[in-house]
Design an enzyme around this catalytic site. Structure first.
Site, mmCIF file in Angstrom:
data_model
loop_
_atom_site.group_PDB
_atom_site.id
_atom_site.type_symbol
_atom_site.label_atom_id
_atom_site.label_comp_id
_atom_site.label_asym_id
_atom_site.label_seq_id
_atom_site.Cartn_x
_atom_site.Cartn_y
_atom_site.Cartn_z
ATOM 1 N N GLU A 246 0.749 -1.434 0.152
ATOM 2 C CA GLU A 246 -0.071 0.104 0.024
ATOM 3 C C GLU A 246 0.846 1.198 -0.040
ATOM 4 O O GLU A 246 1.796 1.418 0.771
ATOM 5 C CB GLU A 246 -0.752 -0.002 1.188
ATOM 6 N N GLY A 381 3.570 1.417 10.946
ATOM 7 C CA GLY A 381 3.345 0.728 12.150
ATOM 8 C C GLY A 381 2.949 -0.827 11.895
ATOM 9 O O GLY A 381 3.134 -1.707 12.489
ATOM 10 N N ALA A 382 1.942 -0.835 10.949
ATOM 11 C CA ALA A 382 1.352 -1.949 10.614
ATOM 12 C C ALA A 382 0.819 -2.062 9.386
ATOM 13 O O ALA A 382 0.355 -0.872 8.780
ATOM 14 C CB ALA A 382 0.394 -2.512 11.581
ATOM 15 N N MET A 383 0.438 -3.097 8.608
ATOM 16 C CA MET A 383 -0.316 -3.154 7.327
ATOM 17 C C MET A 383 -1.560 -4.206 7.186
ATOM 18 O O MET A 383 -1.288 -5.229 7.299
ATOM 19 C CB MET A 383 0.645 -3.211 6.264
ATOM 20 N N GLU A 384 -2.585 -3.753 6.732
ATOM 21 C CA GLU A 384 -3.858 -4.531 6.958
ATOM 22 C C GLU A 384 -3.858 -5.628 5.930
ATOM 23 O O GLU A 384 -5.349 -5.923 5.749
ATOM 24 C CB GLU A 384 -5.142 -3.636 7.071
ATOM 25 N N ASN A 385 -2.955 -6.138 5.286
ATOM 26 C CA ASN A 385 -3.488 -7.250 4.205
ATOM 27 C C ASN A 385 -4.408 -8.113 4.646
ATOM 28 O O ASN A 385 -4.104 -8.654 5.586
ATOM 29 C CB ASN A 385 -1.985 -7.882 3.702
ATOM 30 N N HIS A 417 -7.008 -1.435 15.157
ATOM 31 C CA HIS A 417 -6.917 -0.673 14.000
ATOM 32 C C HIS A 417 -6.893 -1.572 12.622
ATOM 33 O O HIS A 417 -7.664 -1.392 11.634
ATOM 34 C CB HIS A 417 -5.637 0.286 13.833
ATOM 35 N N GLU A 418 -6.012 -2.485 12.584
ATOM 36 C CA GLU A 418 -6.004 -3.277 11.308
ATOM 37 C C GLU A 418 -6.941 -4.078 11.170
ATOM 38 O O GLU A 418 -7.172 -4.323 9.870
ATOM 39 C CB GLU A 418 -4.407 -3.934 11.355
ATOM 40 N N HIS A 421 -9.917 -2.506 9.368
ATOM 41 C CA HIS A 421 -9.544 -2.399 8.158
ATOM 42 C C HIS A 421 -10.009 -3.809 7.391
ATOM 43 O O HIS A 421 -10.264 -3.769 6.296
ATOM 44 C CB HIS A 421 -8.162 -2.295 7.746
#
Ligand code: BES
Ligand code: ZN
Length: 982
Positions: A246, A381-385, A417-418, A421
């Site tokens: 992203e 911080g993080a990614m919601e794949n 949060h993730e 998403h």
């Protein structure tokens, strides 16, 4: 100076940057930015399909047209540029104009597709990806078979690639299984596009397979398909391969139609070594030997329909722990084997939040599994794949014996949060990045609901005000802000809007709407929205109509109301004037520095007027929240007779500030002194923040704002203290080198003395009490409070010499004291722990602690380390530099270091993410003099800051505000502080 406490977004916050929330870890980062929308230079020529001869004609005409424009421009341009004064926001900064597109392909020919957006004539339906990483050689090769469909007759296909070397391609029709002759192919790097001209047109609805083989480098660059590594306790370096796509880097891993609306089903086969495992969005189907190479080939299930930016795969040697939710979803956390014991909190949290969201959203999580994985090198911080969420180590690992409550809350927040998403973003995706806030604003609001579910003791809802609302308001009161909905075209512009406006203002206006509608109507609308748009894309308007349709008897026109909040930047200040029982309410745009804003501000279709749900309580009845709608206009209402005070925006649920007449301010101040508990903690924080910001804008006197702090001697709650200390830190930063600073210190020490006496270096207390203790003690230490310094130094010494443990929640302040008032040996002791600890949150604390040194030689050396990849991971470079910049002893060193090494930074951060804008704001916005303004201005006047372009403008605007603040307020604030210092 840096606060040591638990900023949920990254670290090193100073009040100067209180609007910045970072996207990085442990409760202290900053998601910073942005600014005014400027139309992109890339031309939008939304052609669909055109025949060859037409294309040629159009090209010739366009070419002639461009030549003509160039000639006219060269004559029309004034010979000398008008001279504008340097220090007006009007002129902001003359960043170099982006180059006009050339449309010259790599082979020197003209590139026929002249739009940064892909044509929609041939669109993808599914991808079959074969990936073969060679981790030790730092390369990968791959093959993708993209099944496409024509939506209009088309004899060419355009898709994205980035830094991929294409070794083969072919196209086969699925109508007859016959190959389609390909006439020509072209790559245009500026648009990251690849064009294939077909020998014939595809008919409408005809399907075809586009097969592409490719090769690329697998390097440590934090985006695309990249290499990351960690070292085991025995000193062995282990490499892994992972992805971060992203917003626009799926194209750096495999050729694809890399736009969020072009959803498809993805299947992955991936080659790996025996000692590794692999992971994908979906579960593993089977594993086979790979062509007698001694390698293995993992086959994965096909994904649901989803956007390219959500695809993820990892090859690693991690261990995992798992649990299954009540709905049968297998949740696992993956981390290096030696760290997996720190994963239990995240696993338990993820299971409970996933179960909760299923009922909260009214739509079930559709995948059979959800993996969460700790990645040693990670930009955000993080990614919601979807089904495979990637995390920075500090955002997922928590060791109760070593990590603080701030670290714990950060893990809960990021997990929540993730997971939010997985619905808002993954199931329903914004059609284009201009509606990014539909993803990030939602997750930023819902993360509070999720984290509260993980642990109600966090009091997440109380923290919303200081962590998101007030910081969004701060950024949005600058003329270089931007509307929530913002047109964006190219990757730099897209990266730029991952900022506080999309996140925190987005979250705040949703929270405001939730309070207008009430929980059940709001939830019904969300469920309706998710149900009608699932596996599809949506616009902001789709959300409004879903909320409206789900609540047919509602008397509020949601779109009309919300358009005024999402389509224009800024927000209102409501002025309340009382005449007897009559209240007149007027609204106007709130700007921190109206004097310097003038003509540069773009006009708004809504004329900077808002639909405001104006709520208020009075001294007569502070339980009943009276609501008056201000419909893009003024309004009137009544209050009971003989009231003493009015407090509007009760609960701080609205995204606006409130000003009152002086008499009411004075009554509020008196009420706070007499009994502050009649106001909620959120309202106390809001009163303080409103007063300080109104004072900065020149709308109330500094005296009113400062008088509001007098009651704090009796305040025991974290949220009002946080608001006050952030604002007082702003004053501190302005006067730190002035004589009056002595009075400031004396006043502050008086203010915190009761708290200091009560909160004595213990680790017992509620969650927010611990936050408050850490904050207060940090202030005491930085203010030179000798007993606190002595205590901090003593604990530090015992820790260094006898390895005595420090209570996790006191670590920040102890480490800071040890370094700030310590020797080079003390600094080195921290460096040793930094290098040796296997607890990521501890490493993070060391990284920040070492920036507090007052030894400029050490700071300079540390700056050097920050760019040395064998010492500091590149994910942490920006954090080191901005922390040093927030230290008065390091401010100039850091700014100079960034200038000296600009080429390295601009190369590293051209890939996007928040790095660039954080770095710029972190080093350039603390200044308060015209000399520094000019220096920052001149430096950037000749440099392209890429995704940090708006950060440059905002930094300059901030410096200007700092200069003006001193000019206008120094006298009054000095007098007040001198009067109140004893
Ligand atoms: N989608 C983002 C990650 C991201 C950020 C991708 C910027 C590309 C550019 C993710 O959901 C996110 O927002 N992560 C936050 C954590 C959150 C708790 C605010 C982060 O990375 O800090
Ligand atoms: Zn997010």
């Amino acid at each position: 100076m840096q606060s040591l406490t638990h900023r949920r977004r990254r670290g090193a916050p100073s009040a100067v940057d209180m609007e910045e929330r970072s996207l990085i870890d442990e409760g202290d980062t900053i998601l910073n930015k942005k600014a005014v929308y400027e139309p992109s230079n890339s031309q939008r020529c939304r052609q669909l399909v055109c025949s060859r001869s037409w294309a040629v004609t159009i090209l010739i005409v366009m070419g002639l047209f461009l030549v003509l424009i160039a000639i006219i421009a060269s004559f029309a341009r004034p010979q000398t540029l008008p001279c504008t004064p340097l220090n007006t926001v009007t002129e902001a900064v003359t960043t170099p104009t982006p180059k006009a597109p050339t449309y010259i392909a790599t082979n020197g020919k003209e590139f026929p597709w002249k739009d940064i957006r892909l044509p929609k004539s041939i669109i993808p339906e599914s991808y079959n990806i074969l990936m073969h990483p060679n981790i030790s050689q730092s390369t990968f090769k791959g093959r993708v078979i993209i099944k496409v469909r024509a939506t209009a007759p088309a004899d060419f296909v355009v898709f994205h690639i980035k830094e991929l070397n294409i070794t083969h391609f072919d196209v086969t029709s699925l109508k007859d299984g016959e190959p389609i002759h390909t006439m020509e192919y072209l790559e245009y790097k500026e648009s990251q596009q690849f064009y294939i001209k077909l020998g014939r047109s595809l008919e409408v609805d005809e399907e075809a397979e586009v097969t592409v083989k490719f090769e690329a480098l697998l390097v440590n660059k934090l985006v695309g398909f990249y290499k990351s590594s960690y070292t085991t306790s025995s000193g062995e370096k282990r490499d892994i391969a992972t992805t971060h796509f992203e917003p626009t880097d799926a194209r750096a891993a495999f050729p694809c139609f890399d736009e969020p609306e072009l959803k498809a089903n993805f299947t992955l086969n991936i080659v790996r070594d025996k000692q590794h495992i692999s992971l994908f969005n979906m579960p593993l189907k089977k594993t086979e030997q790979y062509e007698n190479t001694g390698l293995l080939l993992d086959y994965y299930d096909t994904s649901v329909k989803m956007s390219t930016y959500l695809v993820a795969f990892v090859v690693c040697d991690f261990a995992n722990i798992s649990k299954t939710t009540s709905d049968g979803v297998k949740v696992s956390v993956y981390a290096p084997r030696e760290l997996i014991s720190q994963a239990h909190f995240a696993l338990d949290g993820a299971v409970s939040v996933l179960e909760y969201y299923n009922s909260f959203f009214g739509v079930k999580y559709p995948l059979p599994k959800q993996d969460l994985i700790a990645i040693p090198d990670f930009a955000a911080g993080a990614m919601e794949n979807w089904g495979l969420i990637t995390y920075r180590m500090t955002a997922i690992l928590y060791d109760p014996k070593v990590s603080s409550l701030g670290n714990k809350q950060w893990v809960a927040t990021v997990v929540a949060h993730e997971l939010a998403h997985q619905w808002f973003g993954n199931l329903v995706t914004m059609e284009w990045w201009d509606d990014l806030w539909l993803n990030e604003g939602f997750a930023s609001y819902v993360e509070y609901i999720g984290a509260d579910q993980i642990n109600p003791d966090f009091h997440m809802h109380d923290q919303f005000v200081t962590e998101d609302l007030l910081s969004a308001m701060y950024l949005d009161s600058m003329s270089n802000s931007h509307p929530i909905h913002v047109p964006v075209d190219n990757p730099d512009e897209i990266n730029e809007i991952f900022d506080r406006i999309s996140y925190s203002k987005g979250g705040s206006v949703l929270r405001m709407l939730r309070n207008i509608l009430g929980q059940s109507k709001f939830k019904a609308g969300l469920t309706h929205y998710l149900t009608i748009h699932k596996y599809n894309n949506a616009h902001t308007d789709d959300l409004w109509s879903a909320l409206q349709d789900a609540n047919p008897n509602l008397h509020v026109d949601i779109k009309a109301v919300m358009d005024t909040w999402t389509k224009q930047m800024g927000y209102p200040v409501v002025t309340v004037k009382q005449t007897g029982t009559l209240l007149s309410l007027t609204q106007g745009r709130f700007l921190l520095n109206a004097a310097h804003t003038n003509d540069a501000v773009p006009s708004s279709d809504y004329k900077y007027k808002w639909y405001i749900p104006l709520t208020l309580v009075t001294s007569a009845d502070n339980e009943t929240h009276q609501l008056t709608w201000m419909n893009m206009s003024s309004a009137e209402t009544t209050v009971p007779p003989n009231i003493k005070w009015i407090k509007a925006n009760s609960g701080m649920n609205g995204f606006y500030r409130v000003n009152y007449d002086t008499a009411n301010w004075q009554h509020l101040i008196k009420q706070l002194m007499d009994n502050h508990k009649v106001f909620t903690a959120a309202d106390r924080a809001g009163l303080i923040d409103d007063a300080f910001n109104l004072a900065r804008a020149g709308l109330v006197s500094q005296k009113i704002a400062l008088d509001l702090t007098l009651y704090l001697e009796k305040e025991v709650e974290y949220v009002p203290w946080k608001a006050a200390l952030d604002n007082l830190a702003y004053i501190e930063d302005r006067i730190i080198y002035k004589e009056v600073f002595t009075s400031f210190k004396a006043y502050m020490l008086k203010l915190i003395s009761n708290r200091l006496a009560a909160l004595q270096w213990t680790d017992s207390g509620s969650h927010l009490e611990m936050f408050l203790q850490s904050n207060i003690l940090s202030w005491a230490v930085k203010l030179g409070h000798q007993p606190s310094i002595d205590k901090g130094k003593q604990l530090f010494k015992q820790w260094v010499q006898d390895h005595a443990s420090i209570s996790p929640d006191l670590k920040n302040v102890v480490y800071m004291t040890g370094v700030k008032y310590g020797t080079e040996e003390d600094w080195k002791a921290c460096w040793k722990v930094y290098e040796e600890t296997n607890v990521p949150s501890e490493k993070q604390k060391m990284l920040v602690a070492m920036s507090y040194s007052t030894d400029t030689r050490l700071l300079n050396q540390y700056l050097g380390f920050s760019l040395n990849k064998s010492k500091v991971r590149s994910q942490d470079t920006e954090r080191v530099i901005t922390s040093i910049a927030a230290n008065p002893s390091g401010q100039l060193l850091a700014w100079r270091f960034v200038q000296q090494n600009w080429d390295i930074f601009s190369d590293r951060y051209k890939e996007g993410s928040f790095g660039m804008s954080h770095l710029i704001k972190g080093v350039a916005s603390h200044f308060s003099t015209q000399f520094d303004y000019d220096e920052v201005h001149n430096f950037f006047a000749t440099r392209d800051a890429g995704s940090g372009t708006r950060a440059v403008k905002q930094s300059l605007e901030k410096i200007q505000m700092n200069i003006d603040w001193l000019e206008k307020n120094e006298g009054e604030v000095t007098d007040w502080l001198n009067q109140h210092s004893s």
